[in-house]
Design an enzyme around this catalytic site. Structure first.
Site, PDB file in Angstrom:
ATOM      1  N   ALA A  14       0.885  -1.173   0.000  1.00  0.00           N
ATOM      2  CA  ALA A  14       0.000   0.000   0.000  1.00  0.00           C
ATOM      3  C   ALA A  14       0.915   1.214   0.000  1.00  0.00           C
ATOM      4  O   ALA A  14       1.261   1.750   1.036  1.00  0.00           O
ATOM      5  CB  ALA A  14      -0.905  -0.024   1.236  1.00  0.00           C
ATOM      6  N   ALA A  15       1.304   1.640  -1.196  1.00  0.00           N
ATOM      7  CA  ALA A  15       2.528   2.442  -1.320  1.00  0.00           C
ATOM      8  C   ALA A  15       2.314   3.934  -1.549  1.00  0.00           C
ATOM      9  O   ALA A  15       3.227   4.718  -1.293  1.00  0.00           O
ATOM     10  CB  ALA A  15       3.363   1.893  -2.477  1.00  0.00           C
ATOM     11  N   ALA A  16       1.149   4.348  -2.032  1.00  0.00           N
ATOM     12  CA  ALA A  16       0.994   5.769  -2.392  1.00  0.00           C
ATOM     13  C   ALA A  16       0.930   6.648  -1.143  1.00  0.00           C
ATOM     14  O   ALA A  16       0.357   6.229  -0.138  1.00  0.00           O
ATOM     15  CB  ALA A  16      -0.299   5.930  -3.205  1.00  0.00           C
ATOM     16  N   PRO A  17       1.538   7.827  -1.164  1.00  0.00           N
ATOM     17  CA  PRO A  17       2.177   8.503  -2.295  1.00  0.00           C
ATOM     18  C   PRO A  17       3.667   8.182  -2.477  1.00  0.00           C
ATOM     19  O   PRO A  17       4.331   8.845  -3.258  1.00  0.00           O
ATOM     20  CB  PRO A  17       1.989   9.979  -1.959  1.00  0.00           C
ATOM     21  CG  PRO A  17       2.036  10.015  -0.460  1.00  0.00           C
ATOM     22  CD  PRO A  17       1.413   8.722  -0.002  1.00  0.00           C
ATOM     23  N   GLY A  26       6.310   7.725  -0.058  1.00  0.00           N
ATOM     24  CA  GLY A  26       7.376   8.089   0.891  1.00  0.00           C
ATOM     25  C   GLY A  26       8.231   6.890   1.241  1.00  0.00           C
ATOM     26  O   GLY A  26       9.464   6.963   1.266  1.00  0.00           O
ATOM     27  N   LYS A  27       7.567   5.762   1.471  1.00  0.00           N
ATOM     28  CA  LYS A  27       8.323   4.578   1.927  1.00  0.00           C
ATOM     29  C   LYS A  27       8.945   3.831   0.744  1.00  0.00           C
ATOM     30  O   LYS A  27      10.054   3.321   0.853  1.00  0.00           O
ATOM     31  CB  LYS A  27       7.431   3.687   2.785  1.00  0.00           C
ATOM     32  CG  LYS A  27       6.993   4.418   4.037  1.00  0.00           C
ATOM     33  CD  LYS A  27       6.199   3.604   4.995  1.00  0.00           C
ATOM     34  CE  LYS A  27       5.664   4.488   6.123  1.00  0.00           C
ATOM     35  NZ  LYS A  27       4.615   5.457   5.668  1.00  0.00           N
ATOM     36  N   ASP A  69      -0.604   0.192  -5.112  1.00  0.00           N
ATOM     37  CA  ASP A  69      -1.680   0.860  -4.362  1.00  0.00           C
ATOM     38  C   ASP A  69      -2.974   0.640  -5.113  1.00  0.00           C
ATOM     39  O   ASP A  69      -3.002   0.681  -6.348  1.00  0.00           O
ATOM     40  CB  ASP A  69      -1.402   2.353  -4.194  1.00  0.00           C
ATOM     41  CG  ASP A  69      -2.175   2.929  -3.019  1.00  0.00           C
ATOM     42  OD1 ASP A  69      -1.583   3.116  -1.939  1.00  0.00           O
ATOM     43  OD2 ASP A  69      -3.396   3.170  -3.177  1.00  0.00           O
ATOM     44  N   ASP A 110       2.205  -1.008   4.901  1.00  0.00           N
ATOM     45  CA  ASP A 110       1.901   0.222   5.630  1.00  0.00           C
ATOM     46  C   ASP A 110       0.403   0.425   5.437  1.00  0.00           C
ATOM     47  O   ASP A 110      -0.033   1.080   4.484  1.00  0.00           O
ATOM     48  CB  ASP A 110       2.736   1.367   5.039  1.00  0.00           C
ATOM     49  CG  ASP A 110       2.563   2.662   5.804  1.00  0.00           C
ATOM     50  OD1 ASP A 110       2.471   2.605   7.038  1.00  0.00           O
ATOM     51  OD2 ASP A 110       2.529   3.736   5.173  1.00  0.00           O
ATOM     52  N   CYS A 141      -0.387   4.210  11.087  1.00  0.00           N
ATOM     53  CA  CYS A 141      -0.240   5.480  11.813  1.00  0.00           C
ATOM     54  C   CYS A 141      -1.428   5.617  12.759  1.00  0.00           C
ATOM     55  O   CYS A 141      -2.012   6.681  12.895  1.00  0.00           O
ATOM     56  CB  CYS A 141      -0.115   6.660  10.859  1.00  0.00           C
ATOM     57  SG  CYS A 141      -1.496   6.862   9.749  1.00  0.00           S
TER      58      CYS A 141
HETATM   59  C1  SAM Z   1      -1.073   4.711   4.927  1.00  0.00           C
HETATM   60  S1  SAM Z   1      -1.303   4.921   3.258  1.00  0.00           S
HETATM   61  C2  SAM Z   1       0.218   4.407   2.586  1.00  0.00           C
HETATM   62  C3  SAM Z   1       1.292   5.441   2.652  1.00  0.00           C
HETATM   63  C4  SAM Z   1       2.532   5.000   1.914  1.00  0.00           C
HETATM   64  N1  SAM Z   1       3.021   3.736   2.402  1.00  0.00           N
HETATM   65  C5  SAM Z   1       3.648   6.018   1.987  1.00  0.00           C
HETATM   66  O1  SAM Z   1       4.575   5.845   2.752  1.00  0.00           O
HETATM   67  O2  SAM Z   1       3.603   6.996   1.246  1.00  0.00           O
HETATM   68  C6  SAM Z   1      -2.338   3.569   2.902  1.00  0.00           C
HETATM   69  C7  SAM Z   1      -2.557   3.350   1.432  1.00  0.00           C
HETATM   70  O3  SAM Z   1      -3.258   2.122   1.309  1.00  0.00           O
HETATM   71  C8  SAM Z   1      -3.998   2.178   0.113  1.00  0.00           C
HETATM   72  N2  SAM Z   1      -4.962   1.063   0.157  1.00  0.00           N
HETATM   73  C9  SAM Z   1      -6.145   0.968   0.791  1.00  0.00           C
HETATM   74  N3  SAM Z   1      -6.686  -0.240   0.595  1.00  0.00           N
HETATM   75  C10 SAM Z   1      -5.817  -0.939  -0.168  1.00  0.00           C
HETATM   76  C11 SAM Z   1      -5.812  -2.241  -0.714  1.00  0.00           C
HETATM   77  N4  SAM Z   1      -6.814  -3.091  -0.503  1.00  0.00           N
HETATM   78  N5  SAM Z   1      -4.761  -2.601  -1.456  1.00  0.00           N
HETATM   79  C12 SAM Z   1      -3.745  -1.777  -1.688  1.00  0.00           C
HETATM   80  N6  SAM Z   1      -3.707  -0.526  -1.208  1.00  0.00           N
HETATM   81  C13 SAM Z   1      -4.725  -0.115  -0.445  1.00  0.00           C
HETATM   82  C14 SAM Z   1      -4.562   3.581   0.122  1.00  0.00           C
HETATM   83  O4  SAM Z   1      -4.900   3.986  -1.176  1.00  0.00           O
HETATM   84  C15 SAM Z   1      -3.391   4.365   0.711  1.00  0.00           C
HETATM   85  O5  SAM Z   1      -2.653   4.945  -0.312  1.00  0.00           O
END
Ligand code: SAM
Length: 649
Positions: free
Chosen positions: A364-367, A369-370, A388, A432, A489
């Site tokens: 779950a990578a967007a945007p 950072g990680k 994502d 994440d 978080c």
């Molecule tokens: C906490 S944010 C991730 C932040 C990201 N790791 C970073 O460091 O920038 C959680 C992310 O999970 C995504 N998400 C939610 N449900 C998901 C799923 N079933 N599969 C993949 N991604 C998912 C959301 O779109 C969101 O971008």
């Protein structure tokens, strides 16, 4: 950017930080006089066109100091990085002592050599036993006067910010006193108009003031209940009154106030609620694919930014105290030399510790950072699958990947639940997870009121499924890895320990291992009536009031073998129930919800991947909803819509 709590040094409190990171450290805190001296020096420093002029170097450098480039970029180019002579010149305005702990693991070997040449030592600050080097390399707020002599322009500015902070705090206290006086005057005044009931009309400020006093007093009573409680008044009554006051004072829904309050002793809960009222310090992460921390610091200082390393636990973070320029639009930002990223977001990536040439999945990578941090640690080698499910957010992810010069990443747009069917066999997986955000209330105050019981059923359910998919996507036989990191978080137990426990129950082929992070509080082994596996203490919790970072949770797993095809079936079997009854199984560390879910699972999962299906999910959600309704005395036979509505209230 204002002063205040935002200016506080970020990261672990001294006890943890010092004992774990540094074995020898004797430097004393700077005296006020010393700080004043530095402040005076900074005031004299002329600033023109939003660009701070370099402070005069204290030492004569080996080579004449070059004029700062107009665009501030050329000194950050690859050539400059690789050329020790050029870099040495650059360091005239920013003494090597301050920033040469910046790079270490995360920079290329050439740069390491250069850092060593400068410091006369190749040791890592973190592990150093050498007192002499330590004196030179420390960049902290408790140096002795000798070390102060060596402080850089950046450090002086940083310290002077602290003085400003102190002054601001004094001013705030003085104002507070004035308010107090005014309040007393108001209360005593005879001319406050009466309302219809003949009561003195309430004034907002006095009410809040009184509320705060009452909250503090109730916390005091709860802390020494035997000695201070009024006879006949129960702890529950005090707690209920306190929670009502907390909701009014801080603006939480009763539901969330109670949930968060129950995580801490009353005094600490108050500190947590207070910390959520102030923003965390702004932090940037150096992109070591493009530059080094000291070079970045140098460039930003020249643009009028006041900064300091984020703490000894990170080699790439810079805490921003003040900036004359928007940090999201500097040439260095546009050239991908840094990313704005909360300090606690570094932690899951550090825990995962990806190695060069590995295959890594960021579920779950967007945007991004990680993902971009992972790429930097892997020095653009190997392959990262950065996924994502949200296509729009994935666009931001792609933007960051390009800006930061990441070249080892493939972006995908699946629900992560589909892994490992899409692809498996990864050396490491980062999850994440999407979460309630109860760790970042200071950033998003809407969390105080918009999270309902339904969210704390839906989100943990998704998190559990995602984590099972993460486990199943890892190659247990990986020669270098076989690790999974789960982070949120959020600070709630439902989204953290309960999720981890669920997965430990469902997948006997994983175990918790130390995160390797040098600070953080242990995860709960016990919470209310729930009991978790003792290894839960290997997980780490981060709180704003404890470390001045966003609230976070990090758990690291090692996969020890393939998932037994009958793993889930076994957990719901009669044999296992018998084992539970006899207390013969490790999985006696099961909380109520997990037990319910385990009981509900009769269908076998035939393959390594869990084989989730919507129907089954629905069953769990409805079961939990019914339970919650019963607890509230509501008829569980009410329609689901009504039920969700009543739970949301
Ligand atoms: C906490 S944010 C991730 C932040 C990201 N790791 C970073 O460091 O920038 C959680 C992310 O999970 C995504 N998400 C939610 N449900 C998901 C799923 N079933 N599969 C993949 N991604 C998912 C959301 O779109 C969101 O971008």
């Amino acid at each position: 950017m204002g002063v205040g709590r935002r200016m506080q040094k970020q990261g672990p409190p001294p006890a943890l930080d010092e004992s774990l990171v540094t074995r020898k450290r004797k430097l004393a805190a700077p005296t006020n006089g010393a700080i004043k001296k530095q402040k005076t020096a900074e005031i004299k420093k002329p600033i023109a066109n939003g660009k701070a002029k370099k402070a005069a170097p204290k030492k004569v450098s080996k080579a004449p100091e070059p004029e700062p480039e107009d665009d501030g970029l050329s000194d950050l180019s690859g050539d400059a990085i690789d050329d020790p002579d050029i870099m040495e010149d650059e360091l005239d305005g920013i003494e090597e002592a301050d920033l040469d702990d910046a790079d270490d693991d995360e920079i290329d070997d050439d740069a390491d050599d250069f850092a060593n040449a400068l410091s006369g030592s190749d040791e890592d600050v973190v592990d150093s036993d050498d007192e002499g080097v330590r004196h030179k390399r420390m960049w902290s707020d408790d140096e002795d006067s000798d070390a102060e002599e060596k402080l850089t322009a950046a450090n002086i500015a940083g310290l002077s910010r602290k003085l400003d902070q102190q002054r601001a705090q004094e001013a705030a206290e003085a104002e507070e006193e004035l308010k107090d006086d005014a309040l007393q005057t108001n209360i005593a005044a005879a001319d406050i108009p009466d309302d219809e009931d003949g009561q003195k009309a309430s004034l907002l400020a006095p009410d809040l003031q009184l509320l705060r006093t009452r909250i503090t007093e109730t916390v005091r009573v709860l802390t020494s209940f035997k000695d201070l409680a009024e006879p006949g008044k129960s702890r529950a009554e005090y707690t209920q009154a306190l929670l009502r006051d907390i909701c009014t004072y801080y603006g939480y829904s009763p539901f969330l106030a109670e949930k968060l309050f129950s995580l801490f002793p009353p005094q600490e809960a108050l500190a947590f609620f207070d910390a959520n009222e102030t923003p965390r310090p702004m932090v940037i992460r150096t992109n070591t694919l493009r530059t080094h921390r000291r070079d970045l610091a140098h460039a930003l200082i020249n643009r009028g930014v006041t900064l300091e390393p984020v703490g000894k636990w990170s080699k790439v973070g810079l805490q921003i105290f003040e900036s004359q320029v928007p940090l999201g639009a500097t040439p260095e930002y546009l050239a991908g030399h840094y990313i704005l990223q909360a300090a606690s977001s570094f932690l899951p990536v550090m825990a995962l510790a990806p190695q060069e040439h590995e295959r890594v999945l960021d579920m779950a990578a967007a945007p991004g950072g990680k993902t971009t941090h992972l790429a930097a640690l892997m020095r653009n080698t190997g392959c990262i699958f950065s996924n994502d499910s949200n296509k729009d957010r994935a666009k931001g992810l792609i933007g960051n990947i390009h800006r930061l010069g990441v070249k080892n990443t493939i972006v995908c747009n699946y629900s992560a639940l589909e892994f490992p069917r899409v692809m498996g066999g990864f050396d490491r997986v980062l999850l994440d997870a999407p979460c309630s955000g109860t760790g970042v209330i200071a950033k998003d105050a809407s969390v105080k009121t918009n999270k309902t019981e339904a969210d704390f059923l839906r989100l943990p359910h998704l998190q559990k499924q995602l984590l099972l998919a993460a486990v199943d996507s890892v190659d247990h036989a990986s020669k270098t890895g076989g690790y999974i990191v789960y982070s949120t978080c959020s600070v709630t137990v439902e989204e953290n320990e309960q999720v981890v426990q669920y997965v430990l129950n469902k997948r006997p082929n994983v175990k918790l291992v130390p995160t390797g992070l040098v600070f953080g509080k242990e995860g709960f082994v016990k919470y209310q009536a729930k009991r978790f596996h003792p290894s839960m203490k290997e997980t780490r919790r981060y709180y704003p009031h404890a470390y001045n970072v966003d609230g976070f949770f990090v758990a690291k797993f090692k996969k020890t073998g393939p998932t037994p095809p009958n793993a889930v079936k076994a957990q719901g079997s009669a044999e296992e129930k018998k084992q539970h009854a006899n207390g013969t199984k490790e999985e006696q560390y099961v909380d109520d919800d997990v037990a319910d879910e385990v009981d509900a699972v009769d269908g076998a999962e035939e393959e390594e991947f869990g084989g989730f299906d919507e129907e089954e999910d629905q069953k769990y959600i409805e079961r939990s909803l019914k339970k919650q309704l019963k607890k509230k005395g509501i008829d569980p036979k009410a329609t689901k819509a009504k039920a969700v509505k009543s739970l949301s209230k």
